[in-house]
Scaffold this motif. Structure first.
Motif, PDB file in Angstrom:
ATOM      1  N   PHE A 173       0.819  -1.209   0.000  1.00 32.27           N
ATOM      2  CA  PHE A 173       0.000   0.000   0.000  1.00 32.27           C
ATOM      3  C   PHE A 173       0.855   1.263   0.000  1.00 32.27           C
ATOM      4  O   PHE A 173       0.572   2.219  -0.725  1.00 32.27           O
ATOM      5  CB  PHE A 173      -0.932  -0.010   1.218  1.00 32.27           C
ATOM      6  CG  PHE A 173      -1.823   1.193   1.291  1.00 32.27           C
ATOM      7  CD1 PHE A 173      -2.893   1.340   0.415  1.00 32.27           C
ATOM      8  CD2 PHE A 173      -1.607   2.182   2.229  1.00 32.27           C
ATOM      9  CE1 PHE A 173      -3.724   2.451   0.468  1.00 32.27           C
ATOM     10  CE2 PHE A 173      -2.429   3.298   2.298  1.00 32.27           C
ATOM     11  CZ  PHE A 173      -3.485   3.438   1.413  1.00 32.27           C
ATOM     12  N   LYS A 174       1.919   1.269   0.781  1.00 32.06           N
ATOM     13  CA  LYS A 174       2.791   2.441   0.849  1.00 32.06           C
ATOM     14  C   LYS A 174       3.375   2.770  -0.527  1.00 32.06           C
ATOM     15  O   LYS A 174       3.411   3.936  -0.935  1.00 32.06           O
ATOM     16  CB  LYS A 174       3.910   2.179   1.858  1.00 32.06           C
ATOM     17  CG  LYS A 174       4.835   3.346   2.076  1.00 32.06           C
ATOM     18  CD  LYS A 174       5.879   3.016   3.121  1.00 32.06           C
ATOM     19  CE  LYS A 174       6.831   4.161   3.331  1.00 32.06           C
ATOM     20  NZ  LYS A 174       7.852   3.844   4.347  1.00 32.06           N
TER      21      LYS A 174
ATOM     22  N   ARG B 146       2.794   6.048  -2.937  1.00 33.31           N
ATOM     23  CA  ARG B 146       3.965   6.770  -3.442  1.00 33.31           C
ATOM     24  C   ARG B 146       3.879   6.918  -4.964  1.00 33.31           C
ATOM     25  O   ARG B 146       4.173   7.990  -5.517  1.00 33.31           O
ATOM     26  CB  ARG B 146       5.256   6.049  -3.039  1.00 33.31           C
ATOM     27  CG  ARG B 146       6.510   6.823  -3.383  1.00 33.31           C
ATOM     28  CD  ARG B 146       7.723   6.275  -2.646  1.00 33.31           C
ATOM     29  NE  ARG B 146       8.226   5.051  -3.193  1.00 33.31           N
ATOM     30  CZ  ARG B 146       9.171   4.968  -4.142  1.00 33.31           C
ATOM     31  NH1 ARG B 146       9.695   6.064  -4.658  1.00 33.31           N
ATOM     32  NH2 ARG B 146       9.593   3.812  -4.562  1.00 33.31           N
ATOM     33  N   PHE B 147       3.453   5.858  -5.646  1.00 33.83           N
ATOM     34  CA  PHE B 147       3.301   5.914  -7.098  1.00 33.83           C
ATOM     35  C   PHE B 147       2.268   6.970  -7.492  1.00 33.83           C
ATOM     36  O   PHE B 147       2.507   7.787  -8.380  1.00 33.83           O
ATOM     37  CB  PHE B 147       2.915   4.536  -7.648  1.00 33.83           C
ATOM     38  CG  PHE B 147       2.652   4.521  -9.118  1.00 33.83           C
ATOM     39  CD1 PHE B 147       3.606   4.931 -10.033  1.00 33.83           C
ATOM     40  CD2 PHE B 147       1.431   4.082  -9.605  1.00 33.83           C
ATOM     41  CE1 PHE B 147       3.359   4.913 -11.402  1.00 33.83           C
ATOM     42  CE2 PHE B 147       1.171   4.054 -10.963  1.00 33.83           C
ATOM     43  CZ  PHE B 147       2.135   4.460 -11.860  1.00 33.83           C
ATOM     44  N   VAL B 148       1.127   6.978  -6.825  1.00 31.58           N
ATOM     45  CA  VAL B 148       0.094   7.987  -7.102  1.00 31.58           C
ATOM     46  C   VAL B 148       0.664   9.382  -6.900  1.00 31.58           C
ATOM     47  O   VAL B 148       0.435  10.282  -7.713  1.00 31.58           O
ATOM     48  CB  VAL B 148      -1.161   7.757  -6.231  1.00 31.58           C
ATOM     49  CG1 VAL B 148      -2.101   8.952  -6.283  1.00 31.58           C
ATOM     50  CG2 VAL B 148      -1.887   6.492  -6.677  1.00 31.58           C
ATOM     51  N   ASN B 149       1.425   9.572  -5.841  1.00 30.26           N
ATOM     52  CA  ASN B 149       2.022  10.879  -5.577  1.00 30.26           C
ATOM     53  C   ASN B 149       3.047  11.266  -6.641  1.00 30.26           C
ATOM     54  O   ASN B 149       3.281  12.457  -6.864  1.00 30.26           O
ATOM     55  CB  ASN B 149       2.657  10.902  -4.190  1.00 30.26           C
ATOM     56  CG  ASN B 149       1.622  10.990  -3.096  1.00 30.26           C
ATOM     57  OD1 ASN B 149       0.529  11.524  -3.295  1.00 30.26           O
ATOM     58  ND2 ASN B 149       1.934  10.440  -1.933  1.00 30.26           N
TER      59      ASN B 149
ATOM     60  N   SER C 103      -7.245  -3.160  -3.711  1.00 27.19           N
ATOM     61  CA  SER C 103      -6.582  -4.415  -3.336  1.00 27.19           C
ATOM     62  C   SER C 103      -5.237  -4.146  -2.660  1.00 27.19           C
ATOM     63  O   SER C 103      -4.286  -4.891  -2.851  1.00 27.19           O
ATOM     64  CB  SER C 103      -6.416  -5.324  -4.551  1.00 27.19           C
ATOM     65  OG  SER C 103      -7.669  -5.597  -5.140  1.00 27.19           O
ATOM     66  N   TYR C 104      -5.145  -3.089  -1.948  1.00 29.44           N
ATOM     67  CA  TYR C 104      -4.038  -2.580  -1.128  1.00 29.44           C
ATOM     68  C   TYR C 104      -2.751  -2.271  -1.861  1.00 29.44           C
ATOM     69  O   TYR C 104      -1.927  -1.490  -1.374  1.00 29.44           O
ATOM     70  CB  TYR C 104      -3.775  -3.474   0.092  1.00 29.44           C
ATOM     71  CG  TYR C 104      -2.833  -4.646  -0.119  1.00 29.44           C
ATOM     72  CD1 TYR C 104      -1.459  -4.491   0.063  1.00 29.44           C
ATOM     73  CD2 TYR C 104      -3.303  -5.895  -0.477  1.00 29.44           C
ATOM     74  CE1 TYR C 104      -0.593  -5.557  -0.113  1.00 29.44           C
ATOM     75  CE2 TYR C 104      -2.451  -6.960  -0.659  1.00 29.44           C
ATOM     76  CZ  TYR C 104      -1.098  -6.789  -0.477  1.00 29.44           C
ATOM     77  OH  TYR C 104      -0.243  -7.831  -0.659  1.00 29.44           O
TER      78      TYR C 104
END
Length: 82
Positions: free
Chosen positions: A19-20, A24-27, A46-47
């Motif tokens: 999830f982290k 981070r990818f979205v950011n 799906s985390y």
């Protein structure tokens, strides 16, 4: 998985480690989208999966702008997570 057309959007699902990393990818997608003045739909599910959906809202369809941002997102993912 390649980008595909789904519901009038250019889409791809990216699978991260956890999830982290998904957050981070979205950011990391955000500044690319802002620089292109383009705002994709992003779904973390799906985390550890991020679904990216691109469509030029003002045109109501997929345009070259979407393909360009897709290439930039792909390059960022490969550089940072691939």
């Amino acid at each position: 998985m390649e980008w595909k057309t789904e519901n009038n959007c250019l889409t791809k699902e990216f699978v991260l480690k956890n999830f982290k990393e998904a957050v981070r990818f979205v950011n990391q997608v955000m500044p690319l989208a802002e620089a292109a003045d383009h705002h994709p739909d992003l779904l973390i599910h799906s985390y550890k999966k991020v679904k990216v959906m691109l469509m030029t809202h003002s045109e109501g369809k997929i345009t070259e702008k979407d393909h360009l941002l897709a290439r930039q997102i792909e390059a960022e993912f490969t550089k940072e997570f691939g």
